[in-house]
Enzyme design. Sequence first.
Site, PDB file in Angstrom:
ATOM      1  N   ASP A 127       0.807  -1.226   0.000  1.00 58.24           N
ATOM      2  CA  ASP A 127       0.000   0.000   0.000  1.00 58.24           C
ATOM      3  C   ASP A 127       0.836   1.271   0.000  1.00 58.24           C
ATOM      4  O   ASP A 127       0.309   2.360  -0.240  1.00 58.24           O
ATOM      5  CB  ASP A 127      -0.924   0.031   1.219  1.00 58.24           C
ATOM      6  CG  ASP A 127      -2.005  -1.028   1.165  1.00 58.24           C
ATOM      7  OD1 ASP A 127      -2.308  -1.503   0.057  1.00 58.24           O
ATOM      8  OD2 ASP A 127      -2.549  -1.385   2.226  1.00 58.24           O
ATOM      9  N   ARG A 162     -18.805  -2.105 -22.275  1.00 59.02           N
ATOM     10  CA  ARG A 162     -19.316  -2.071 -20.907  1.00 59.02           C
ATOM     11  C   ARG A 162     -18.283  -1.398 -20.005  1.00 59.02           C
ATOM     12  O   ARG A 162     -17.101  -1.349 -20.326  1.00 59.02           O
ATOM     13  CB  ARG A 162     -19.600  -3.483 -20.392  1.00 59.02           C
ATOM     14  CG  ARG A 162     -18.395  -4.411 -20.387  1.00 59.02           C
ATOM     15  CD  ARG A 162     -18.640  -5.673 -19.550  1.00 59.02           C
ATOM     16  NE  ARG A 162     -19.677  -6.511 -20.082  1.00 59.02           N
ATOM     17  CZ  ARG A 162     -19.524  -7.783 -20.469  1.00 59.02           C
ATOM     18  NH1 ARG A 162     -18.313  -8.324 -20.437  1.00 59.02           N
ATOM     19  NH2 ARG A 162     -20.539  -8.493 -20.891  1.00 59.02           N
ATOM     20  N   GLY A 170      -5.807  -0.955  -0.855  1.00 62.55           N
ATOM     21  CA  GLY A 170      -5.578   0.399  -0.374  1.00 62.55           C
ATOM     22  C   GLY A 170      -6.631   0.750   0.647  1.00 62.55           C
ATOM     23  O   GLY A 170      -7.688   1.263   0.299  1.00 62.55           O
ATOM     24  N   HIS A 271      -5.653 -10.504  -3.617  1.00 59.36           N
ATOM     25  CA  HIS A 271      -4.323 -10.954  -3.202  1.00 59.36           C
ATOM     26  C   HIS A 271      -3.379 -11.248  -4.360  1.00 59.36           C
ATOM     27  O   HIS A 271      -2.189 -11.477  -4.127  1.00 59.36           O
ATOM     28  CB  HIS A 271      -4.453 -12.193  -2.306  1.00 59.36           C
ATOM     29  CG  HIS A 271      -4.996 -11.848  -0.946  1.00 59.36           C
ATOM     30  ND1 HIS A 271      -6.335 -11.656  -0.715  1.00 59.36           N
ATOM     31  CD2 HIS A 271      -4.380 -11.629   0.230  1.00 59.36           C
ATOM     32  CE1 HIS A 271      -6.517 -11.356   0.561  1.00 59.36           C
ATOM     33  NE2 HIS A 271      -5.347 -11.321   1.158  1.00 59.36           N
ATOM     34  N   GLN A 273      -2.298  -9.100  -6.139  1.00 61.33           N
ATOM     35  CA  GLN A 273      -1.366  -7.967  -6.067  1.00 61.33           C
ATOM     36  C   GLN A 273      -0.194  -8.253  -5.134  1.00 61.33           C
ATOM     37  O   GLN A 273       0.850  -7.620  -5.228  1.00 61.33           O
ATOM     38  CB  GLN A 273      -2.103  -6.722  -5.570  1.00 61.33           C
ATOM     39  CG  GLN A 273      -3.154  -6.210  -6.540  1.00 61.33           C
ATOM     40  CD  GLN A 273      -4.171  -5.313  -5.835  1.00 61.33           C
ATOM     41  OE1 GLN A 273      -4.013  -4.104  -5.816  1.00 61.33           O
ATOM     42  NE2 GLN A 273      -5.199  -5.896  -5.262  1.00 61.33           N
ATOM     43  N   ARG A 274      -0.369  -9.158  -4.196  1.00 60.66           N
ATOM     44  CA  ARG A 274       0.675  -9.489  -3.230  1.00 60.66           C
ATOM     45  C   ARG A 274       1.617 -10.586  -3.718  1.00 60.66           C
ATOM     46  O   ARG A 274       2.711 -10.737  -3.196  1.00 60.66           O
ATOM     47  CB  ARG A 274       0.051  -9.991  -1.923  1.00 60.66           C
ATOM     48  CG  ARG A 274      -0.747  -8.994  -1.154  1.00 60.66           C
ATOM     49  CD  ARG A 274      -1.113  -9.598   0.206  1.00 60.66           C
ATOM     50  NE  ARG A 274      -1.891  -8.704   1.025  1.00 60.66           N
ATOM     51  CZ  ARG A 274      -1.403  -7.677   1.712  1.00 60.66           C
ATOM     52  NH1 ARG A 274      -0.111  -7.421   1.658  1.00 60.66           N
ATOM     53  NH2 ARG A 274      -2.186  -6.920   2.438  1.00 60.66           N
TER      54      ARG A 274
END
Length: 341
Positions: A127, A162, A170, A271, A273-274
Amino acid sequence: MKIAVLTGGGDCPGLNAVIRSVVRKGTQDYGFSFVGLRDGWLGALHGSVLPLGIHEVRGILPRGGTILGSSRTNPLKHEDGVRRIRDTLDTHQVDALVVIGGEDTLGAATELSRQGIKLVGVPKTIDNDVAGTDYTFGFDTAVGIATEAIDRLHTTAESHMRTLVVEVMGRHSGWIALHAGVAGGANVILVPERPFDIDQVCAWVKSRFETNYAPIVVAAEGAVPKEGQMILKDQSVDEYGHVRLSGIGEWLAQEIEGRTGTEARTTVLGHVQRGGTPSAFDRWLATRFGLHAVDAVKDGDFGTMVALRGTDIVRIPLDETRGRTKVVDPSLYDEFGVFFG
């Protein structure tokens, strides 16, 4: 001198790079020995210790996650937590700790330092919200993953005309949303620092459709509408009192669809992103943090955290980071004002 290393809080790309550099420099340059505490503060409470030497850290530089394991355990919420941690350190003849963690883990470290436990902090979080440092490792990797996802979603959004809402991590700060949203060409970026106007968001969505392009809306999980409150799917809290976030993306898609009469879908990156291999920058920064952390231990400069200031690694008192969250600078709202809801 024997040093214990722990990784607390959510996992983060680059944790293993810190562990590796701490152990390698401490062993080769200073003759220190090392052990790892399993699963963050949980291992410190329960005396769960493993050997940590050159052999154990070989080959871990590109690996995601942490070889030590992690948890969101708050040692100050456990009965006799401080005494139990001292007992673990005494039992294993540990002289000092290197604590690798984010806002919560380092907050607990600050209190433990006040109570006489010798430790040095290393800031990590995807973050990028730890006060006192320009960047935390893990952030660059997370932004890269989110940006790639947005790039991919543009094509499917336009194929079906769409709106696609992308929810990124965050809780209190929108650094990932801002960086990935701008890099990925999002049309709307929503961050926790600035409550958004859903009518304005829908107006931007309609405007995008009028140019025959499909909109991409990027929202940090902690983004909040002006008229309302944080959208939650789960009311349970962890040991630091945090609710488990997620839900804003789904809520936005429903509101956009209902208000504009156009189709909207949600992608929650969560997750992903981790996970995975840390970026080159995160490996570089994590390695530098580790090298300077072990220097601080050698110098007896306890109760400090290593931090990036410009291109320099400095030491700052852990007290300076407590109770503060590094949020998106308001000046960026003007710089990228067209994107903010």
